[in-house]
Design a protein around this motif. Structure first.
Motif, PDB file in Angstrom:
ATOM      1  N   GLU A 209       4.589  -4.532  -1.345  1.00 33.98           N
ATOM      2  CA  GLU A 209       4.038  -3.185  -1.527  1.00 33.98           C
ATOM      3  C   GLU A 209       2.710  -3.038  -0.793  1.00 33.98           C
ATOM      4  O   GLU A 209       2.458  -2.026  -0.119  1.00 33.98           O
ATOM      5  CB  GLU A 209       3.841  -2.898  -3.018  1.00 33.98           C
ATOM      6  N   GLY A 210       1.856  -4.052  -0.920  1.00 35.28           N
ATOM      7  CA  GLY A 210       0.546  -3.986  -0.292  1.00 35.28           C
ATOM      8  C   GLY A 210       0.621  -3.883   1.218  1.00 35.28           C
ATOM      9  O   GLY A 210      -0.100  -3.102   1.850  1.00 35.28           O
ATOM     10  N   ARG A 211       1.494  -4.672   1.814  1.00 34.92           N
ATOM     11  CA  ARG A 211       1.648  -4.629   3.271  1.00 34.92           C
ATOM     12  C   ARG A 211       2.155  -3.262   3.736  1.00 34.92           C
ATOM     13  O   ARG A 211       1.681  -2.710   4.733  1.00 34.92           O
ATOM     14  CB  ARG A 211       2.626  -5.712   3.718  1.00 34.92           C
ATOM     15  N   LEU A 212       3.127  -2.739   3.015  1.00 35.88           N
ATOM     16  CA  LEU A 212       3.682  -1.432   3.384  1.00 35.88           C
ATOM     17  C   LEU A 212       2.606  -0.358   3.393  1.00 35.88           C
ATOM     18  O   LEU A 212       2.474   0.412   4.350  1.00 35.88           O
ATOM     19  CB  LEU A 212       4.792  -1.042   2.405  1.00 35.88           C
ATOM     20  N   VAL A 213       1.847  -0.305   2.308  1.00 33.50           N
ATOM     21  CA  VAL A 213       0.814   0.727   2.185  1.00 33.50           C
ATOM     22  C   VAL A 213      -0.266   0.535   3.245  1.00 33.50           C
ATOM     23  O   VAL A 213      -0.660   1.478   3.949  1.00 33.50           O
ATOM     24  CB  VAL A 213       0.209   0.711   0.768  1.00 33.50           C
ATOM     25  N   ARG A 214      -0.775  -0.698   3.365  1.00 33.90           N
ATOM     26  CA  ARG A 214      -1.841  -0.968   4.343  1.00 33.90           C
ATOM     27  C   ARG A 214      -1.424  -0.590   5.762  1.00 33.90           C
ATOM     28  O   ARG A 214      -2.138   0.122   6.477  1.00 33.90           O
ATOM     29  CB  ARG A 214      -2.217  -2.453   4.297  1.00 33.90           C
ATOM     30  N   ASP A 215      -0.269  -1.077   6.184  1.00 36.50           N
ATOM     31  CA  ASP A 215       0.150  -0.862   7.569  1.00 36.50           C
ATOM     32  C   ASP A 215       0.402   0.617   7.870  1.00 36.50           C
ATOM     33  O   ASP A 215       0.084   1.096   8.963  1.00 36.50           O
ATOM     34  CB  ASP A 215       1.396  -1.697   7.875  1.00 36.50           C
ATOM     35  N   ALA A 216       0.958   1.337   6.888  1.00 32.20           N
ATOM     36  CA  ALA A 216       1.207   2.771   7.100  1.00 32.20           C
ATOM     37  C   ALA A 216      -0.108   3.540   7.196  1.00 32.20           C
ATOM     38  O   ALA A 216      -0.259   4.427   8.041  1.00 32.20           O
ATOM     39  CB  ALA A 216       2.073   3.319   5.973  1.00 32.20           C
TER      40      ALA A 216
END
Length: 321
Positions: A26-33
């Protein structure tokens, strides 16, 4: 303009603990977007910290190594940047702590008020506030103070935090466990959904309505992902609900998630996330518009354009498992 995007898990918040697979995804998805959308705006560059067990997200990212205090690293970066965007889980008060830290280090922060974030950490306090404002919601009770007549299919969840990872279903009152910090809710049948909302001083905009893909197997719930923009709001009732919820919690600001269950009688609120959620990863593609173009803190003069009449959303799958 330098923007420090500080996502708790990927930025080293758990450096001396194991990295939970679901939270990391979840963290990677949010950060990268967020990074992709922010850097699409004129004059914006992003600053990142990262847990050094993970690949660096870019060449300039600052590592948080074993034994180092991530909060000190984050505070230093916040002071060096023009804008700070903190994102953390509500459980354990991490998000409210991060908001307080960043607000001390930097006057320009993309976040809701600390007191509001703290209130929303508690399901009991959230339900009480929704009831005070007459907003349809899932009734919520302490496990040791259940009202007479509450029986049938029930759900237990921790009072502290958000999400479905720790939720459990029970066939009746007699089957309930005993545990401090648990709350009990009636099991509400319907479609799990989330309202993607932008709250600004000049108004509240419902950006999209997402379908939450939640599994339920032998009483155990699991969050599998989200179909962004999958549900139309033809009659405007969900937009009105979003406005009512934001009015009930003064201090809400920025990009938010309001989780609901859609029933034949209408939507009932389950929880309010005072931060971006994993659905953000598909929001730009679903809208066909960069949502960050309307966030005041990312505009130099602080006066973003009015939110236009948004196009009809296109369903976009965001999978976590």
């Amino acid at each position: 303009m330098r923007v420090f995007i500080c996502e708790y898990v990927t930025s080293g918040g758990l450096r001396d603990k194991p990295l939970p697979e679901a939270a990391l995804a979840e963290g990677r998805l949010v950060r990268d977007a967020l990074v992709m959308d922010a850097e699409e705006l004129p004059g914006i560059s992003t600053v990142l910290a990262y847990d050094d067990r993970l690949p660096p997200p870019n060449r300039s990212a600052v590592p948080v190594r074993k034994g180092e205090d991530p909060w000190i690293t984050w505070s230093g970066l916040a002071q060096e940047c023009d804008v700070v965007w903190p994102i953390a889980p509500e459980a354990g008060g991490q998000h409210s702590r991060m908001v307080r830290l960043m607000r001390e280090a930097n006057a320009r922060i993309i976040a809701s008020a600390s007191d509001t974030v703290t209130l929303l950490n508690s399901r009991l306090k959230t339900a009480k506030r929704l009831a005070e404002y007459g907003i349809p919601h899932v009734p919520t009770y302490p496990i040791d103070a259940l009202p007479r007549g509450l029986d049938g299919d029930l759900v237990t969840r921790p009072d502290d935090g958000s999400g479905w990872a720790s939720a459990r279903a029970w066939p009746n009152r007699a089957a309930l466990p005993r545990g401090a910090g648990l709350v009990v809710q009636p099991y509400v049948h319907g479609t799990f959904a989330s309202l993607g909302v932008l709250a600004r001083e000049d108004g509240v905009t419902l950006l999209a309505v997402h379908r939450l893909n939640i599994s339920h197997l032998v009483g155990v719930f699991g969050f599998e992902g989200v179909t962004v923009g999958a549900i139309p709001d033809e009659d405007g009732r969900l937009a009105a609900l979003a406005r009512d919820v934001v009015a009930a919690f003064p201090g809400l600001s920025g990009l938010l998630g309001i989780d609901v269950i859609l029933t034949p009688q209408g939507a009932v609120v389950t929880e309010v996330h005072p931060r971006v959620t994993p659905a953000y990863a598909g929001l730009h593609a679903s809208l066909g518009v960069n949502p960050l173009a309307f966030v005041p803190e990312l505009i130099r003069e602080g006066k973003p354009p009015a939110v236009p009449h948004l196009p009809r959303t296109v369903p976009v799958e965001v999978k976590l498992r």
